[in-house]
Design a protein around this motif. Structure first.
Motif, PDB file in Angstrom:
ATOM      1  N   ASN A 280       0.824  -1.213   0.000  1.00  0.00           N
ATOM      2  CA  ASN A 280       0.000   0.000   0.000  1.00  0.00           C
ATOM      3  C   ASN A 280       0.856   1.260   0.000  1.00  0.00           C
ATOM      4  O   ASN A 280       0.474   2.279  -0.582  1.00  0.00           O
ATOM      5  CB  ASN A 280      -0.922  -0.004   1.226  1.00  0.00           C
ATOM      6  N   SER A 281       2.014   1.183   0.629  1.00  0.00           N
ATOM      7  CA  SER A 281       2.922   2.334   0.592  1.00  0.00           C
ATOM      8  C   SER A 281       3.429   2.581  -0.809  1.00  0.00           C
ATOM      9  O   SER A 281       3.523   3.734  -1.272  1.00  0.00           O
ATOM     10  CB  SER A 281       4.097   2.096   1.544  1.00  0.00           C
ATOM     11  N   ASN A 282       3.769   1.501  -1.518  1.00  0.00           N
ATOM     12  CA  ASN A 282       4.213   1.630  -2.911  1.00  0.00           C
ATOM     13  C   ASN A 282       3.102   2.199  -3.790  1.00  0.00           C
ATOM     14  O   ASN A 282       3.354   2.993  -4.702  1.00  0.00           O
ATOM     15  CB  ASN A 282       4.662   0.276  -3.446  1.00  0.00           C
ATOM     16  N   ARG A 283       1.890   1.779  -3.495  1.00  0.00           N
ATOM     17  CA  ARG A 283       0.752   2.282  -4.265  1.00  0.00           C
ATOM     18  C   ARG A 283       0.597   3.792  -4.054  1.00  0.00           C
ATOM     19  O   ARG A 283       0.369   4.550  -5.011  1.00  0.00           O
ATOM     20  CB  ARG A 283      -0.516   1.554  -3.843  1.00  0.00           C
ATOM     21  N   MET A 284       0.715   4.235  -2.810  1.00  0.00           N
ATOM     22  CA  MET A 284       0.648   5.669  -2.524  1.00  0.00           C
ATOM     23  C   MET A 284       1.802   6.414  -3.183  1.00  0.00           C
ATOM     24  O   MET A 284       1.631   7.542  -3.675  1.00  0.00           O
ATOM     25  CB  MET A 284       0.669   5.889  -1.004  1.00  0.00           C
ATOM     26  N   ASN A 285       2.962   5.797  -3.190  1.00  0.00           N
ATOM     27  CA  ASN A 285       4.125   6.434  -3.815  1.00  0.00           C
ATOM     28  C   ASN A 285       3.912   6.591  -5.321  1.00  0.00           C
ATOM     29  O   ASN A 285       4.212   7.645  -5.895  1.00  0.00           O
ATOM     30  CB  ASN A 285       5.377   5.598  -3.532  1.00  0.00           C
ATOM     31  N   ARG A 286       3.371   5.539  -5.970  1.00  0.00           N
ATOM     32  CA  ARG A 286       3.088   5.631  -7.414  1.00  0.00           C
ATOM     33  C   ARG A 286       2.048   6.706  -7.690  1.00  0.00           C
ATOM     34  O   ARG A 286       2.159   7.465  -8.661  1.00  0.00           O
ATOM     35  CB  ARG A 286       2.600   4.278  -7.940  1.00  0.00           C
ATOM     36  N   LEU A 287       1.027   6.770  -6.832  1.00  0.00           N
ATOM     37  CA  LEU A 287      -0.012   7.773  -7.024  1.00  0.00           C
ATOM     38  C   LEU A 287       0.570   9.181  -6.890  1.00  0.00           C
ATOM     39  O   LEU A 287       0.270  10.076  -7.688  1.00  0.00           O
ATOM     40  CB  LEU A 287      -1.131   7.566  -6.004  1.00  0.00           C
ATOM     41  N   THR A 288       1.418   9.380  -5.904  1.00  0.00           N
ATOM     42  CA  THR A 288       2.047  10.688  -5.703  1.00  0.00           C
ATOM     43  C   THR A 288       2.913  11.065  -6.896  1.00  0.00           C
ATOM     44  O   THR A 288       2.878  12.209  -7.380  1.00  0.00           O
ATOM     45  CB  THR A 288       2.895  10.674  -4.422  1.00  0.00           C
ATOM     46  N   GLU A 289       3.694  10.098  -7.384  1.00  0.00           N
ATOM     47  CA  GLU A 289       4.547  10.382  -8.537  1.00  0.00           C
ATOM     48  C   GLU A 289       3.725  10.715  -9.776  1.00  0.00           C
ATOM     49  O   GLU A 289       4.059  11.641 -10.533  1.00  0.00           O
ATOM     50  CB  GLU A 289       5.456   9.180  -8.808  1.00  0.00           C
TER      51      GLU A 289
END
Length: 483
Positions: A280-289
């Motif tokens: 989920n952290s990676n998902r948030m990171n992709r969304l932010t990018e």
């Protein structure tokens, strides 16, 4: 009667008296000579004849003088009528040197000033009309009776038919909100505001109706369709971002609380929860990018560094740069034909475009087992068309026009499982449009989907030495690369 005219009449009268005296003197001398043999009857007749003779001479002179003055006055009356009818070019031509001629000169001066004033008013009216016609707002002025007195070109276009002056506003404008605001401004003599949704289909207008000093009113319509669309897009964007962030945050929070509440968690449970938290952290990171990337390409300051590149080189490099991703997914990435035409493109931006399109095709067309990338030259349109095609389940027709919208997903659950943010295609669209091209999708259910985009062909041809080689990895780093 003016002083000079009076003096002229007095002089004529004096001359007539002198003439009469001379005639009478002549007749009386004759009477005196003949008095010895004459009678009273003869004397009376002689006196009467002398008076009649004087009158006969005086009357034509007085008639001529009166007729002359009358004709000059009639010319002035006719001149006044011509001015009243709007013939400001009219002038009086009087060759005399009395006060009537001075009056004629004064009238000519007044007419000239009126003509100059009307010309200035007409010029200002034309300037005002041009100014109002150049406005983006629709403007219509109405009289106190509710009849149209003026409207600008924008208002004429909105109604779709000519707005006739002198007719009631209701005959040209059917929107009840516009009519209600205009009626309120006329009756209550105060500013009225409103919104019109039915004046033109699919467009929204703000209404401003204000009274005018003459008892009428002016109605201004401002098109706020784009503003409303932007506001709705902003609200939807905030809602989507909040939703996309809330889901992984809720998951992360829940698993962290579970780990904290368990005083002695099992290692395998801890590892499983930490993997979910990392996902989920990676998902948030992709969304932010992706959000940062989308904000960058949508910004007015977004700049490309275009270079002459062969279309075939773009396709070859797209295949090579994603070879590792293809191996992991087990999907075959095929390279089709591509023309040798040279296009102007930013290599880094094109890497991102092909990467997003090919990754999207691998996620949603995985069942087809292969993804094909090719290009073709459209000489009649002077563009090269690039195609990324998958052979998966495809998508329904109603999704094709919306697939490039931010956060739009055909299958939301499937998108989240695959790790998609819903922003990749929106980013691709903005990059392609920044290159002067266009992008669209074609698909049929059960027969896969194809994403097409175009880039303009470079003309005239550039020297071969200036063309970027096939390996795009050797291109310089973009100057506006985000931190």
């Amino acid at each position: 009667m003016t002083r000079k005219v009076f003096y002229k009449l007095l002089a004529v009268f004096a001359l007539l008296l002198v003439f009469h005296a001379a005639v009478m003197e002549m007749f009386f001398r004759r009477i005196v000579v003949n008095s010895a043999g004459g009678s009273l009857h003869v004397l009376g007749r002689e006196a009467l004849l002398s008076g009649v003779a004087a009158i006969l001479v005086a009357l034509p002179l007085a008639a001529w003088f009166s007729l002359n003055i009358s004709q000059r006055l009639r010319r002035m009356v006719g001149f006044a009528h011509r001015i009243a009818e709007g013939d400001l070019d009219a002038r009086l031509d009087d060759g005399y040197r009395d006060e009537i001629s001075a009056m004629a000169e004064a009238l000519n001066t007044t007419a000239a000033r009126l003509q100059q004033s009307f010309a200035e008013l007409e010029s200002r009216r034309s300037e005002l009309a041009a100014l109002l016609d150049s406005m983006q707002e629709a403007v219509v002025a109405i009289t106190r009776e509710g009849n149209v007195s003026w409207s600008n070109a924008v208002m004429q276009r909105l109604t779709g038919s000519p707005i006739r002056e002198g007719r009631a506003l209701v005959h040209s404008v059917r929107d009840p909100d516009v009519l209600a605001c205009a009626e309120g401004a006329l009756r209550h003599r105060e500013l009225r505001l409103g919104r019109a949704n039915s004046l033109v289909h699919g467009r929204i207008f703000e209404i401003n109706a204000a009274p005018t000093p003459g008892g009428g009113a002016v109605v201004v319509l401002h098109d706020v369709t784009s503003v409303e669309a932007a506001e709705k897009s902003r609200r939807d964007f905030i809602a989507n971002v909040s939703h996309e962030l809330r889901t992984p945050l809720t998951s992360i929070s829940g698993y962290v609380e579970t780990l904290l509440e368990d005083p002695d968690p099992r290692p395998e449970t801890t590892r499983e929860f930490l993997q979910i938290i990392l996902k989920n952290s990676n998902r948030m990171n992709r969304l932010t990018e992706d959000l940062l990337e989308l904000a960058g390409v949508e910004s007015p300051d977004y700049k490309l560094i275009p270079q002459p590149i062969r279309a075939s080189a773009l396709v070859e490099d797209a295949i090579e740069s994603l070879a590792g991703l293809v191996v992991e997914s087990g999907i075959a990435l095929e390279s089709g034909s591509a023309p040798a035409d040279v296009v102007m493109a930013d290599p880094d931006a094109m890497t991102q475009v092909f990467g997003n399109l090919i990754e999207n095709a691998m996620k949603y067309g995985k069942s087809g087992g292969r993804v094909r990338v090719f290009a073709q030259s459209l000489a009649t349109q002077n563009v090269v068309e690039f195609v990324v095609q998958d052979f998966g389940p495809g998508m329904a027709y109603e999704h094709l026009n919306r697939i490039f919208e931010r956060f739009y997903r055909i299958d939301k659950a499937r998108s989240r499982d695959s790790g998609g943010t819903g922003l990749g295609l929106a980013i691709v669209k903005h990059i392609v449009q920044a290159h002067g091209g266009r992008i669209w999708a074609e698909s049929e259910l059960g027969r896969g989907a194809a994403f097409h985009f175009t880039l303009p062909i470079l003309t005239p041809a550039v020297p071969v030495s200036a063309i970027v080689p096939a390996s795009i990895e050797s291109t310089p780093v973009r100057k506006d690369e985000k931190i």
